[in-house]
Write an enzyme that holds these catalytic residues in place. Structure first.
Site, short mmCIF file in Angstrom:
data_model
loop_
_atom_site.label_atom_id
_atom_site.label_comp_id
_atom_site.label_asym_id
_atom_site.label_seq_id
_atom_site.Cartn_x
_atom_site.Cartn_y
_atom_site.Cartn_z
N GLY A 50 -59.27 102.33 -53.22
CA GLY A 50 -58.23 103.51 -52.97
C GLY A 50 -57.54 104.05 -54.48
O GLY A 50 -57.59 105.36 -54.43
N ARG A 51 -57.53 103.30 -55.45
CA ARG A 51 -56.68 103.90 -56.42
C ARG A 51 -57.94 104.42 -57.40
O ARG A 51 -57.56 104.85 -58.63
CB ARG A 51 -56.02 102.66 -57.33
CG ARG A 51 -57.00 101.41 -57.45
CD ARG A 51 -56.00 100.07 -57.93
NE ARG A 51 -56.65 98.75 -57.97
CZ ARG A 51 -56.97 98.00 -56.94
NH1 ARG A 51 -56.59 98.37 -55.96
NH2 ARG A 51 -57.35 96.73 -57.26
N HIS A 66 -36.44 111.58 -76.43
CA HIS A 66 -34.75 111.71 -76.39
C HIS A 66 -34.43 110.69 -75.18
O HIS A 66 -33.30 110.96 -74.82
CB HIS A 66 -34.37 113.12 -75.89
CG HIS A 66 -34.81 113.88 -76.86
ND1 HIS A 66 -34.05 114.33 -78.00
CD2 HIS A 66 -36.06 114.89 -77.06
CE1 HIS A 66 -34.58 115.27 -78.78
NE2 HIS A 66 -35.85 115.40 -78.43
N GLU A 115 -52.15 97.48 -60.20
CA GLU A 115 -52.83 96.87 -58.90
C GLU A 115 -54.13 96.17 -59.18
O GLU A 115 -54.42 95.33 -58.31
CB GLU A 115 -52.77 98.01 -57.76
CG GLU A 115 -53.26 97.61 -56.51
CD GLU A 115 -52.78 98.64 -55.44
OE1 GLU A 115 -51.85 98.84 -54.79
OE2 GLU A 115 -53.92 99.24 -55.00
N LYS A 173 -45.97 93.47 -46.67
CA LYS A 173 -46.23 94.54 -45.66
C LYS A 173 -45.96 93.72 -44.39
O LYS A 173 -45.41 94.22 -43.44
CB LYS A 173 -47.90 94.85 -45.75
CG LYS A 173 -47.99 96.05 -46.82
CD LYS A 173 -49.68 96.66 -46.27
CE LYS A 173 -49.94 97.34 -47.38
NZ LYS A 173 -51.45 97.42 -47.41
N LYS A 196 -57.65 105.58 -46.38
CA LYS A 196 -59.09 104.88 -46.17
C LYS A 196 -58.90 103.89 -45.18
O LYS A 196 -59.79 104.05 -44.32
CB LYS A 196 -59.00 104.24 -47.55
CG LYS A 196 -60.37 103.28 -47.61
CD LYS A 196 -60.67 102.77 -48.79
CE LYS A 196 -61.66 101.65 -49.10
NZ LYS A 196 -61.91 100.70 -49.96
N GLU A 206 -46.92 103.88 -43.62
CA GLU A 206 -46.19 105.07 -44.08
C GLU A 206 -46.94 106.31 -43.76
O GLU A 206 -46.32 107.11 -43.53
CB GLU A 206 -46.23 104.82 -45.63
CG GLU A 206 -45.18 103.89 -46.17
CD GLU A 206 -45.88 102.66 -46.52
OE1 GLU A 206 -47.21 102.22 -45.95
OE2 GLU A 206 -45.39 101.72 -47.37
O1 F6P Z 1 -50.81 99.53 -51.64
C1 F6P Z 1 -52.03 98.94 -51.02
C2 F6P Z 1 -52.96 100.07 -50.76
O2 F6P Z 1 -53.93 99.38 -50.02
C3 F6P Z 1 -53.53 100.52 -51.97
O3 F6P Z 1 -54.51 100.07 -52.64
C4 F6P Z 1 -54.12 101.92 -51.44
O4 F6P Z 1 -54.35 102.96 -52.24
C5 F6P Z 1 -52.91 102.34 -50.55
O5 F6P Z 1 -52.48 101.18 -50.06
C6 F6P Z 1 -53.15 103.17 -49.39
O6 F6P Z 1 -53.99 102.72 -48.46
P1 F6P Z 1 -54.79 103.71 -47.50
O7 F6P Z 1 -55.59 104.58 -48.07
O8 F6P Z 1 -55.73 102.70 -46.67
O9 F6P Z 1 -53.79 104.30 -46.51
#
Ligand code: F6P
Length: 543
Positions: free
Chosen positions: A267-268, A384, A353, A512, A207, A213
């Site tokens: 995002g979530r 189990h 979150e 971060k 987003k 990452e």
């Molecule tokens: O971990 C924080 C966060 O902003 C989440 O809310 C989000 O889903 C994720 O990082 C990934 O963010 P992006 O879609 O901006 O890469």
């Protein structure tokens, strides 16, 4: 939304008193007293059957909890949520993942403008793109059809799509979908090592398009790709889903390969948007649409149903009863379907979150518990593994049991066994096993009286452990959509009543920021000022 401290309401006070009276009450007795309890405490809606009778609640508890919802102005809050008001105040945004699955003829406005035409446009783009890749008319740079899709994203840009793709594996076509999320280089290298660049399509989902990452993995993959493919081939193999069009272009992705998303989708909660492109590719657009339709039906149920018969509302209130009065620390989600094995992980982000907050909507520290800890694994495997602790440990762990009436491969023998366990576990958690029963069982084994007395305490189950049973006809894209939306609305209800902002996530920022500072130190091989623990760890790492 009104900022009401729930603990200052009349209903909260009454719930506190009520808890003192019934806190120790045995569910077994409630079932004995009322033979209709199962029916009285259940909701049958479409293909969903929710039985919440195996909870430590009475009619009075239910009424008081519903009173709490009303006192905290839940009804008004629901209108603000669906109406596109800026309920995510700390980020100045409305929360409109529900618009992504709204009926076409509805009107959902953001800053005076109906956003649905734009949503439809993106859906049409998802459909066209998925159709072309699936049927093979969209090809890679050497003219070969795509065989593999790699979704590069993390958090909401990964967990939703991966959970749904895994859940709908039965409906999957020939495309193999892979997910790369962790900045751990072993994840990305392991994932791409056997892939053929000529037949692989990459979807970068972010987003913000600033997530470390996702950008690192994308750069690594693009340079791996360009080892064999020419630079011009990138446009045929890389697409992006983002609300940050400028950054995507800077990365080198052409405008026509960008699927937009909007600020008003968290995002979530974004799997319903173009973030779900990998879902649409894996199972086809019509199944993706059915997923959305299921969510839309749950939205309507949530919005229009009396709280008493409202599935997300009841689930949210019961969970708060344990969290705030019984002081339960966690909740388990146990799907009796191997396909749903990523659901608990997905819900961890969605729930923790969202509601892991300790400051209320007035900006004051809360003096009550908020978000629950979520965990779980599919049954019967979990039986189990960790069920011992749920049955006989010291902690109270309310659990949602999710099961399906029909299996997908229709293996009756297996499904009957699976579901026998589903029913048996909630009954065992309710009933327990009293001393007399254990004693008589041991006596039948002709053990000595002494040996029986020694073993007895270890074999007693106290029972009285709460569960919700969510029994659904069949795992389909539509029923999955309903299930996920059900939890989304449960999150909303709890956030409203706890008087917190559920739709920001400032708590992930500090780590971060520190990571980027420490990365510079690692790259320069110079350890700066840290606490002695961090300093020693870094020195050990760098030596
Ligand atoms: O971990 C924080 C966060 O902003 C989440 O809310 C989000 O889903 C994720 O990082 C990934 O963010 P992006 O879609 O901006 O890469």
């Amino acid at each position: 939304m009104k900022n009401i401290n729930p603990t200052q309401t009349d209903s909260w006070r009454k719930l506190g008193e009520h808890f003192k009276e019934i806190g120790k009450l045995q569910m077994k007795d409630l079932f004995e007293e009322d033979e209709n309890r199962g029916a009285d405490f259940s909701i049958h809606w479409e293909d969903f059957y929710l039985d919440y009778s195996k909870n430590r609640i009475t009619d009075e508890t239910r009424s008081l909890l519903l009173e709490l919802a009303r006192e905290c102005k839940l009804e008004e809050a629901i209108s603000s949520y669906f109406g596109g008001e800026v309920i995510n105040k700390t980020e100045g945004r409305p929360v409109l993942h529900t618009a992504l699955r709204a009926k076409e003829d509805e009107n959902v406005t953001v800053e005076g403008e109906n956003v649905l035409p734009e949503v439809q446009e993106v859906k049409a783009k998802i459909k066209a793109f998925s159709d072309e890749v699936i049927e093979g008319s969209r090809k890679g740079y050497t003219g070969k059809k795509f065989t593999d899709i790699v979704n590069i994203g993390i958090g909401g840009s990964d967990l939703g799509p991966v959970m749904v793709t895994e859940s709908l594996q039965y409906y999957q076509n020939h495309l193999k979908v892979h997910y790369v999320s962790n900045v751990d280089g072993d994840h990305v290298h392991q994932a791409i090592q056997d892939l053929n660049p000529e037949t692989t399509l990459f979807i970068i989902v972010s987003k913000s398009f600033t997530t470390q990452e996702t950008l690192s993995n994308s750069i690594t993959i693009r340079s791996w790709f360009n080892k064999t493919a020419p630079e011009e081939a990138v446009s045929k193999h890389f697409v992006a889903v983002s609300s940050n069009v400028e950054k995507v272009k800077e990365f080198g992705i052409a405008s026509e390969n960008i699927f937009p998303m909007w600020d008003w989708v968290g995002g979530r909660f974004s799997l319903w948007s173009a973030v779900g492109l990998s879902i649409s590719l894996a199972v086809g657009y019509s199944n993706f649409e059915a997923l959305l339709k299921g969510a839309q039906k749950m939205d309507t149920h949530f919005k229009d149903t009396d709280f008493n018969e409202n599935i997300p509302v009841q689930l949210a209130l019961i969970s708060m009863w344990y969290n705030n009065f019984f002081k339960a620390e966690s909740e388990a989600v146990i799907p009796y379907s191997q396909y749903l094995h990523r659901l608990p992980a997905y819900l961890q982000q969605a729930i923790m979150e969202s509601n892991g907050k300790s400051v209320d909507r007035n900006g004051d520290k809360v003096d009550y518990q908020t978000g629950t800890i979520i965990w779980g694994e599919p049954g019967t495997n979990s039986q189990h593994a960790f069920f011992q602790l749920i049955h006989q440990g010291t902690k109270l762990i309310p659990a949602d049991f999710i099961g399906f009436k029909h299996s997908l491969f229709q293996d009756k023998d297996h499904h009957d066994k699976l579901m026998a366990n589903y029913f048996a576990q909630t009954e065992a958690l309710l009933q327990g096993k009293p001393e007399e029963e254990v004693r008589s069982e041991l006596e039948k084994k002709s053990m000595s009286a002494d040996a029986i007395e020694t073993l007895l305490p270890f074999k007693v189950f106290n029972g009285n452990k709460p569960t919700n049973s969510i029994l659904i006809e069949k795992l389909t894209p539509e029923s999955l959509g309903k299930l996920v939306a059900m939890y989304e609305h449960k999150i909303f209800v709890q956030g409203v009543i706890w008087n917190i902002f559920s739709y920001d996530q400032w708590g992930v920022e500090l780590g971060k920021q520190l990571a980027s500072k420490i990365l510079a130190e690692i790259e320069n091989n110079s350890v700066e000022n840290h606490d002695s623990s961090t300093k020693n760890l870094l020195k050990f790492f760098l030596k």
